[in-house]
Enzyme design. Structure first.
Site, PDB file in Angstrom:
ATOM      1  N   LYS A 255      -9.950  -7.564   3.828  1.00  0.00           N
ATOM      2  CA  LYS A 255      -8.623  -6.952   3.615  1.00  0.00           C
ATOM      3  C   LYS A 255      -7.634  -7.987   3.099  1.00  0.00           C
ATOM      4  CE  LYS A 255      -5.171  -4.211   6.163  1.00  0.00           C
ATOM      5  NZ  LYS A 255      -4.853  -3.636   7.494  1.00  0.00           N
TER       6      LYS A 255
ATOM      7  N   SER B  55      -4.167   1.256   7.593  1.00  0.00           N
ATOM      8  CA  SER B  55      -3.854   0.549   6.376  1.00  0.00           C
ATOM      9  C   SER B  55      -5.053  -0.154   5.735  1.00  0.00           C
ATOM     10  CB  SER B  55      -2.783  -0.503   6.663  1.00  0.00           C
ATOM     11  OG  SER B  55      -3.239  -1.417   7.645  1.00  0.00           O
TER      12      SER B  55
ATOM     13  N   SER C 233      -5.265   0.835  12.255  1.00  0.00           N
ATOM     14  CA  SER C 233      -5.660   0.620  10.858  1.00  0.00           C
ATOM     15  C   SER C 233      -7.108   0.238  10.607  1.00  0.00           C
ATOM     16  CB  SER C 233      -4.766  -0.434  10.224  1.00  0.00           C
ATOM     17  OG  SER C 233      -3.542   0.146   9.884  1.00  0.00           O
TER      18      SER C 233
END
Ligand code: GLN
Length: 481
Positions: A80, A155, A179
């Protein structure tokens, strides 16, 4: 729709040892796939081929020399874009860091590479990890590989989509309020949020420091266990990382679940829960009972306050953490005639609307006159929520709930109403506030084929227990009930 992922950590290892492929070839195959699929999915924001091929070369050399292979040798991973990787553009999904290249590696990345993993690139995410759909990224939304008109969750949407689409074998995400678990549920793959402090946050660009955690996405529980084994453990670079021994997760997950007590809190099955999700999660719980677990009804009375509490604590911490993006030290700078004008213009252009909203909310909650009414009160309620978990874990070994109230929603469906969007995390934020670990495992699909997630919470540092339950569930066919 996408082809199901074909590689696992185990199959990569077997293929490398049997010389059916090389780490180099594997990296090339993954980059070919990414080139083909990424324009549509938008899961990757940056690739780092030089770094990946160099690492693959080291793995191939070790194989040629007959050296023992570390646990993730040659395994292609995605990370990420809020986790720093030296020399690789790291944007946090924000324009304000559009040209930022970290001078060092996050501990989690360093540990993955030490274990032989090959970092392919950085994945798309909501700006500074603020969001539940990946639609807050400054670089465009990610599409859910299971249904392209749907969000992958957020996210960590890019990491979840990459693994679900077979563009990486495993990936790292971050979870502040849901997330990791929520995108895992939406994309139909296991997703683990470890205990707060279990995995070092060194090199993780902060959203809300008392909540942020790094954890894995994978396609099966054994791979999930391998990644957490490698990344967990004390790190002197992170003062909140815990000096708690890391068990042998791969051995732990195969232990029988007979007699484990699973708590089912009625507070997670009320109004707002989609009937299809409810049915599948209940079927999942029945399956665990069939495997010998004992179901214990629970009450967790402060669950209702979790969203409100989370959005005060998280925004307060974010408003402080994001003060560093001022155009002076690093990241975007928009010139102005005065210092104040430079600050204002930089932030105006650099931050997206959700980030601005949260900085304002958080600043308000921390301002004198309102601090007691909002921030202090939220901290007190946070303690009550943590107490709900503590007293539940006196009676049970794990807590089972839905991960999300619905399956993946359509792109654009909730963007106009931030409050609706915040409710996507209603079942995940509780565990975030309490600091406990939680995993989302797939538990079947809706009639239209959208994945559904079942969440299992454990007590602090008891990842082994929830992985063990998840593994038993997987073996019994729970992922596709
Ligand atoms: N969706 C939640 C939020 O917007 C959680 C985000 C996260 O876990 N990073 O804050």
């Amino acid at each position: 729709m996408t082809a199901a992922p074909t590689w696992t950590i185990t199959s990569v290892r077997d293929a490398l040892l049997a010389k059916k492929t090389s780490a180099h070839e594997l990296v090339k195959d993954f980059y070919d796939q990414i080139e083909r699929r990424n324009p549509e999915l938008n899961a990757f924001l940056a690739l780092c081929p030089e770094r990946a091929y160099a690492q693959a070369g080291r793995v191939d050399a070790a194989i040629t020399k007959g050296q023992p292979l570390p646990p993730l040798a040659g395994v292609p991973v995605a990370v990420k874009d809020v986790i720093s990787a030296q020399g690789v553009r790291t944007t946090c999904g924000s324009k304000i860091l559009e040209n930022y290249t970290p001078p060092y590696d996050a501990t989690a990345i360093e540990r993955l590479e030490k274990a032989g993993a090959v970092v392919l690139g950085k994945t798309n995410c909501d700006e500074f990890a603020m969001g539940s759909s990946n639609e807050n990224s400054a670089y465009g939304p990610v599409r859910n590989p299971v249904a392209l008109d749907r969000v992958p969750g957020g996210s960590s949407g890019g990491s979840a989509a990459a693994v679900a689409a077979g563009l990486a074998v495993v990936a790292l995400g971050t979870d502040t309020g849901g997330s990791i678990r929520q995108p895992g549920a939406y994309c139909g793959i296991p997703a683990l949020m470890p205990t707060y402090g279990r995995v070092s946050r060194y090199g993780l660009i902060a959203f809300a420091s008392s909540l942020d955690r790094i954890g894995p996405f994978a396609t099966n529980i054994s791979d999930t266990a391998t990644v957490i084994s490698v990344t967990a453990g004390y790190d002197s670079n992170d003062s909140t990382s815990a000096a708690v021994a890391v068990p042998d997760y791969l051995a732990e997950i195969e232990k029988p679940v007979l007699g484990l007590r699973i708590g089912v809190p009625e507070d997670y099955f009320g109004a707002g829960l989609d009937p299809e999700v409810k049915t599948k999660v209940q079927a999942g719980i029945s399956l665990l009972e069939k495997l010998g677990c004992k179901r214990v009804p629970l009450k967790m009375p402060h669950t209702d306050y979790a969203i409100a509490t989370y959005y005060i604590v998280a925004t307060a911490e974010a408003s402080s953490n994001l003060a560093r993006y001022d155009g002076v030290r690093y990241g975007l700078r928009v010139q102005g005639n005065t210092l104040m004008e430079m600050y204002r213009k930089t932030r105006e252009r650099g931050f997206g609307p959700e980030v601005k909203r949260r900085i304002m909310l958080g600043t308000y909650a921390l301002s004198s006159g309102y601090y007691d009414a909002y921030y202090l009160r939220a901290q007190k309620v946070r303690s009550l929520i943590a107490r709900d978990f503590a007293s539940a874990f006196e009676k049970v070994d794990a807590i089972v709930t839905p991960t999300t109230p619905t399956a993946a929603f359509k792109l654009g469906e909730k963007t106009a109403d931030p409050l609706q969007m915040y409710l996507a995390d209603i079942y995940t934020v509780t565990g975030s506030l309490a600091g406990v670990p939680g995993i989302s495992v797939p538990c079947g699909k809706t009639a239209t084929g959208l994945p559904i997630g079942m969440q299992i919470f454990g007590s602090h540092f008891d990842e082994a227990r929830i992985l063990q339950l998840a593994r038993a569930f997987e073996k019994a066919g729970g992922f596709s009930i």
